[in-house]
Every structure is written in C-alpha cells, then in structure tokens.
Design a protein around this motif. Sequence first.
Motif, mmCIF file in Angstrom:
data_model
loop_
_atom_site.group_PDB
_atom_site.id
_atom_site.type_symbol
_atom_site.label_atom_id
_atom_site.label_comp_id
_atom_site.label_asym_id
_atom_site.label_seq_id
_atom_site.Cartn_x
_atom_site.Cartn_y
_atom_site.Cartn_z
ATOM 1 N N LEU B 31 0.868 -1.048 -0.191
ATOM 2 C CA LEU B 31 -0.302 -0.084 -0.026
ATOM 3 C C LEU B 31 0.730 1.147 -0.223
ATOM 4 O O LEU B 31 0.430 2.088 -0.019
ATOM 5 N N SER B 32 2.422 1.598 0.885
ATOM 6 C CA SER B 32 2.729 2.409 0.184
ATOM 7 C C SER B 32 3.955 2.960 -1.151
ATOM 8 O O SER B 32 4.113 3.902 -0.869
ATOM 9 N N LEU B 33 2.786 2.272 -1.653
ATOM 10 C CA LEU B 33 4.220 2.291 -2.397
ATOM 11 C C LEU B 33 3.669 3.450 -3.516
ATOM 12 O O LEU B 33 1.909 3.925 -3.608
ATOM 13 N N SER B 34 4.617 4.529 -3.817
ATOM 14 C CA SER B 34 3.610 5.831 -5.072
ATOM 15 C C SER B 34 3.009 5.475 -6.174
ATOM 16 O O SER B 34 3.564 3.968 -6.876
ATOM 17 N N ARG B 35 2.204 5.782 -6.987
ATOM 18 C CA ARG B 35 1.898 4.939 -7.877
ATOM 19 C C ARG B 35 2.627 5.060 -9.066
ATOM 20 O O ARG B 35 2.333 4.341 -9.617
ATOM 21 N N SER B 36 3.043 6.700 -9.456
ATOM 22 C CA SER B 36 4.231 6.560 -10.323
ATOM 23 C C SER B 36 5.102 5.266 -10.169
ATOM 24 O O SER B 36 5.585 4.779 -11.162
ATOM 25 N N HIS B 37 5.825 4.832 -9.348
ATOM 26 C CA HIS B 37 6.880 3.608 -9.107
ATOM 27 C C HIS B 37 5.267 2.519 -9.665
ATOM 28 O O HIS B 37 6.229 1.127 -10.385
ATOM 29 N N VAL B 38 4.319 2.580 -9.415
ATOM 30 C CA VAL B 38 3.273 1.080 -9.441
ATOM 31 C C VAL B 38 3.468 1.197 -11.622
ATOM 32 O O VAL B 38 3.731 0.073 -11.495
ATOM 33 N N HIS B 40 5.622 2.756 -13.936
ATOM 34 C CA HIS B 40 6.719 2.219 -14.185
ATOM 35 C C HIS B 40 7.250 0.200 -13.684
ATOM 36 O O HIS B 40 7.282 0.267 -15.406
ATOM 37 N N MET B 41 6.421 0.517 -12.846
ATOM 38 C CA MET B 41 7.216 -1.100 -12.674
ATOM 39 C C MET B 41 5.795 -2.491 -14.211
ATOM 40 O O MET B 41 6.407 -3.328 -14.148
#
Lengths: 711, 56
Positions: B31-38, B40-41
């Motif tokens: 849940l703590s992951l940022s949207r932009s990172h998600v 990108h991944m």
Amino acid sequence: MKIETFKYDNSIVRAFSIASVVFGIVGMLVGLLAAVQIYFPAANLGLPFTTFGRIRPLHTNAVIFAFVGNAMFAGIYYSTQRLCKARLFSDVLSWIHFWGWQAIILSAAITLPLGITTSKEYAELEWPIDLAIALVWVVFAINFFGTLAKRRERHMYVALWFYISTVITVAVLHIVNSFELPLSWLKSYSVYAGVQDALVQWWYGHNAVAFFLTTPYLGLMYYFLPKAANRPVFSYRLSIIHFWALIFIYIWAGPHHLLYSALPDWAQSLGMVFSLMLIAPSWGGMLNGLLTLRGAWDKVRQDPMLKFMVVAVTAYGMSTLEGPLMSIKSINALTHFTDYTIAHVHTGALGWNGFLTFSMLYWLIPQMYQTKLWSTKLANAHFWIGLLGMTFYVLPIYWGGVTQSLMWKQFNAEGFLQYPNFLETLLNIIPMHMLRSIGGSLYLTGVILMVINLLKTAGQGVFLANPEAQAPALKDQVEHAEAPHSYHHRWLEKKPMIFTVLALVAILIGGLVEAVPTFLIRTNIPTIASVRPYTPLELQGRDLYIREGCVGCHSQLVRPFRSETERYGTYSKAGEYVYDHPFLWGSKRTGPDLHRVGKKYPDAWHVKHMENPTSTSPGSIMPPYPWLLTRKLDTKATQKKITVMRKLGVPYPDGFEFTALDDLKAQAKSISDNLKQTGAPVEADREIIALIAYLQRLGTDIKAASQGGTL
Amino acid sequence: MEGLGGHIAAYPIISLVIFVSFFIGAILWALSLSRSHVNHMSQLPLDSQAGEKPHE
C-alpha cells in the motif's frame, strides 16, 4: 548519459524451447503407455523396463523436469534478459546449464526403466544424478543472479522475484530431501526413516509443485500475459502481496499429503489450515491475471496465444481451489489414494503448465524468427483439441476416483464391507481409465499440431540469434522522483541479494516449524517394543519392491477408518516404520494396501500371483513378474547393507553383518522348502524368495499384540 | 509436547505472531508504494524490446 549497446541471447532460449517440446512429447507418450497398461497390462510387452511401476516415475520426471523444466528455463532466460536489459551473465554457463540439464534427463530415462530408483516421488533419481542436479542448478543460479547483477534496469519486476524464489527454494528442497547414504554407485538409502522420511518427502513433493511448477510459471504469466494482452498487469500492488503470501504459506502445506497417516496430528492440522489459506494468494494471482484482460476480451476470441493463456490461468485457479479443498480432512478421506488426485494434478499439469507453455511458444518462436505464426487456424485447432483432451482426461477419472472411494467405504446392512474384494472396485472404473487415455491421446495430438505449426513458422522466418538493444548503464540512470512513502519495496527491488535472503527466510520458517518438533520430540513417534529391524533377506526383498516400483500402485498405510481396518487390518502406527529407509507409504491405490499383507496368504500364493496375477485374482490388472522367479538374487551387498542400515540408526547387533549372509540363506531355504511342500517349487536363490520374505513380514510385528483387523 | 527445553508451548504462539506480522507487513508494504512507481514497474514487460514486434 551514456547509452550502451548490447545483444540478447536468443539461441539459448530456442535450445531450451526445442528440448521442452521434444521431451514433452516423449513424456506424454510414456504417460499414455502407463495409462493404457491400467486396462491392458500386456502393453508392457512383457518387459521389466516398460512395466507400469518403472515407467510411471519416468513419465512424472519427464513431464515435470524435462517438459516443464526446459520450458521454464526458456521463458526465464528470455524474460530475464529483457527485464534486466542485459545479456545473460555468461554464454558458457548458459550452455553448461543446457547440456547439463539434458544429460540429467537422459540419465533419468536410462536409470528409471532399469529400476534404479530411490522410490521417493519426484525425487526418484539416485544420488550421483542428485549431485549432478545440484551442480547444474548452481550453474543456473550463478547465471541468473549474475544477470541480475549486471542489469540496466534499476528495479526488479515481479516476474524476477518469482524466479528468485524458484532458484533458492528448489535448491533448498532438493538438498534436504536428497540426504541419502550410498550403498553403491547406483543405490542409496534415505537418511530419514518412516514418518520423518514421509514428512521431508512431502514437504519436498508439495513444494516441488509450488516452486518448480507454480512460481516460475507465475513469473512467466506476469511477463507474457501483459505482452499478449498488450496492457500492464491489473494490479502491481496485488502482485507484491501475491508473491510474499504465496511463498510464505506454500511451504507449510506439505503435510496435507499425509492426512490420516501416522504423522502427528498437530502437523496434519497445520498442513490443512495453511492449505486453506493458500486459496487467498492463489486466487489473488489468478484474478490479477484474468483482470489484466479487462477490456481486451475481444482479443481472446481471435488470438490463440491469449486463449491458451486464459485457460492456463483458469486451470491454475481451479487446481488451487481444489487442492485446498482436498486438504480438508473429511474430503481428503474420500479423495486420497484414488484417481481423483491424478485428475487434480493433471488439471494443473495439462491446463496450467501445458497451456501456458504452448501460449509462450506460440509467442516466442515467431518473435525469434521475425515472422508471423504460420497458421492461426492450426493453433486454434490445437487449442480446441487440447481443451477437449484435457476434459476427457480429467472428468472420467474424477468420477472414477470418487466412485471407487465410495465403494471402498460402503457397508451392507449387516455391517460388513459391501465390496470386500478390492478388485471389484477397480474393475468397476476401468471404462473411466479407457476414456482417460483417449483424452490423453487427444491432448498429445494437439501438441503434434503445434510442432508442425512451429516448424513451419521457423521455416518461413530467419532466426535472430543476437538481437541488439540499447539502454543507459545503471550508474548513469537518474532515479525518477520519489513519493515520500514509497521507500521500502522500491529499496528492496533494487537489492537482489537482500531480496533473496528475505525470500529464503520466508520459505524456511514454515519448514522449520514442522520439521523441528517432528525430529526432536520423541513422543511424536512412539516406539513399539515388538517392532524389529528387517532380516537380511527381507531387506533384499524390500529393495526389489523398490526396484519394481510397487509403491506406485500399493500403499503401505492403513488409515484409521473402519472401512480400512475391516478391509486390511489394524491401522498403521508411526512406531511401525522406524526402520523404513526410505518410507514406502505410497500415494495411490491402484491395487490394495499392503501394510498388513504379511501372513495373509501362503507363500505359494505369492509365487503364483507374481508369475501370473490373474491365476489367483481373476481379472487382475497387475502385470506378471515372471522374471522374479527366474533371476538369481544378488546377495553381494548383503553385508554392506547391514552396515549402512546400522549407520542410519537401525540397531543390528555388533558383528551381525558377518553372519548376515548365512542368516539370509537360512531364511531363503526355509521359504523354498515350504514352497516345495505346497506345490510351487522355487529355488532358494531366486529373487522372488526375498520378495516373499518381505511381503510376509509386512505389518506383522504388531499383529500379534493387536486384534483390530480381520485378516 | 515436551522437549526444546520445555518451551514448546510457545511454539504455536511464535508461529502465529510471525505469520500475522508477516502479512500485515506485506500489505503495508504494497500500500505504501507510490502510484508513479507502480506505473513504472507494471510497464516493464511492455517496454519495446530489440527484435520484438508488439503483439497484435
């Protein structure tokens, strides 16, 4: 920022793909031969090498390690390079991995038909091959982690985590389950005995399914499904939870293979509870896969690759719901030891592993040959024939399994078994076995259509062995702006080694929680004073039992149900197996349980039965074993067998090894004399004498003390 | 159950604690992951690759 140019290695991907298809066909053909022998035993051509007991492990090893194994390496090597934006760590290691793995497969194909086996399911290969597997796996690990180390993409995509967990867990499983003490180059004994051996074996067996057939394929799903659908995975966050929950829980569930067995009750309950919990991550993963196709379902109609993928993911969902349900003790009481289990694993093998492999190959081969698939129509035909084949495979034996189990448990109004003759329950479901082999043939036909299609595709294209790619070096890359709370998993995705250690810890916890008490606490395996070590002749007979693969059709585990104690005798106790290196509980009753067969029939009955089973049991589908009556027993290793067993903790008296051969001869002579008197004369030095000694001993140690059975 | 220095009773409790905390940890993590990172991944498998045609 400096852009680096590099080349991917497609040749190794192609090599593993070809090996997968070739060995896949071989493995399926052997499976078909085994399936036909269930209703037509003469299909073994009267040869020891092609008899069910020996080729059943050949089939399972071929499809698991050769078909799925090679496909998994092809997919991992293709996707890892792209996800890391780097060529594989070392071309030399890649090819050592390839040829090493094929050599292992070849040695399995030679040793198993020869009866050289440890008898532990999916770990049948003898110790020198076990060592070779460990070495080749290390080569694979170095090549894989080396590629991660030189990657040009800072973050590891979820597919790579699944690969990491595969590499480390398979290594742990293989090493722990393969602890065996060699007797010779081609024979060893498990260091564990009885209940402990069973726990370790099914911790291994269950997790081989998890980490050889499931996690690498989930990685492939997370890589190839988005490609096929041309859209990102439905939820990346869900994939993180899927991964950690799956690898953490899976490892606990092994004891569900041993429900109602002599394994301590607490371990059985633990296995059942964790199996049920497995539904959550498994279905999370399945839904994540299927929802990736949201808005793209129209493509599924036209694209065979997507069709295969959808069925694969659905089959994953079905078998991961069914598995936990089968782990509920009351359901397991019905399904265990029956064909239901065989149907269950084939939903996974044919649907999940098979169809996902086909989907991947239909995508990879045109890509690597820079062309289109030769015939979409033919691929669609493959899909429908395959699906029909799968249905015809699983449905009849699901039905047959439940039918037979109900017949085993049926009592009549007087309280006696309705079907006291085991054979009656088996012959009743033979038509289901015939249908099953038709299903298998259809499935195999589909694979052959695929081979034609892929060969034609390759023929019309040009193979691109080393496609060129460009990416900036990792050190030159600027991190994109971080949100304040996204630190943790991002950090972990950048550190393959720490990630690996954490994944290792996650998988070790479950195994340790189960194994430590079973091994350390004496009360978990109560000893029984009347249980004695096997005599030298019985030990030899036990090795013949292992060589012929009797364990493939006969269990040695009477469960504590009235229907079983009525049929076989008193239920099996943990303390009865303390000298069993390895355990021989079995997992399937194509024939009756043998744990209480000792002294049930006269010696002469066994001679006639082995020579021609239908002479004593009309309609029997057991193959004849005439060679046991003519071959001389090899007694050269008798002394050493006693020494090795003593090293493993079997309390033979000091110096017994020196008199063991005399002891063996004396017992053999008494059996032979008895046979002469009862009209079935056999020389004392024949193999069958040893086998009879072993069979007549089975389960008799506590028989005198207990009157639970009606043998 | 005896053994393990008489502390075997703590065994199931320890298991439960490890288990529950592991899950809460994994969920918080995700849940703590940022949207932009998600984003990108999840785009990683779709990056256009050398010698690869997009799937039609």
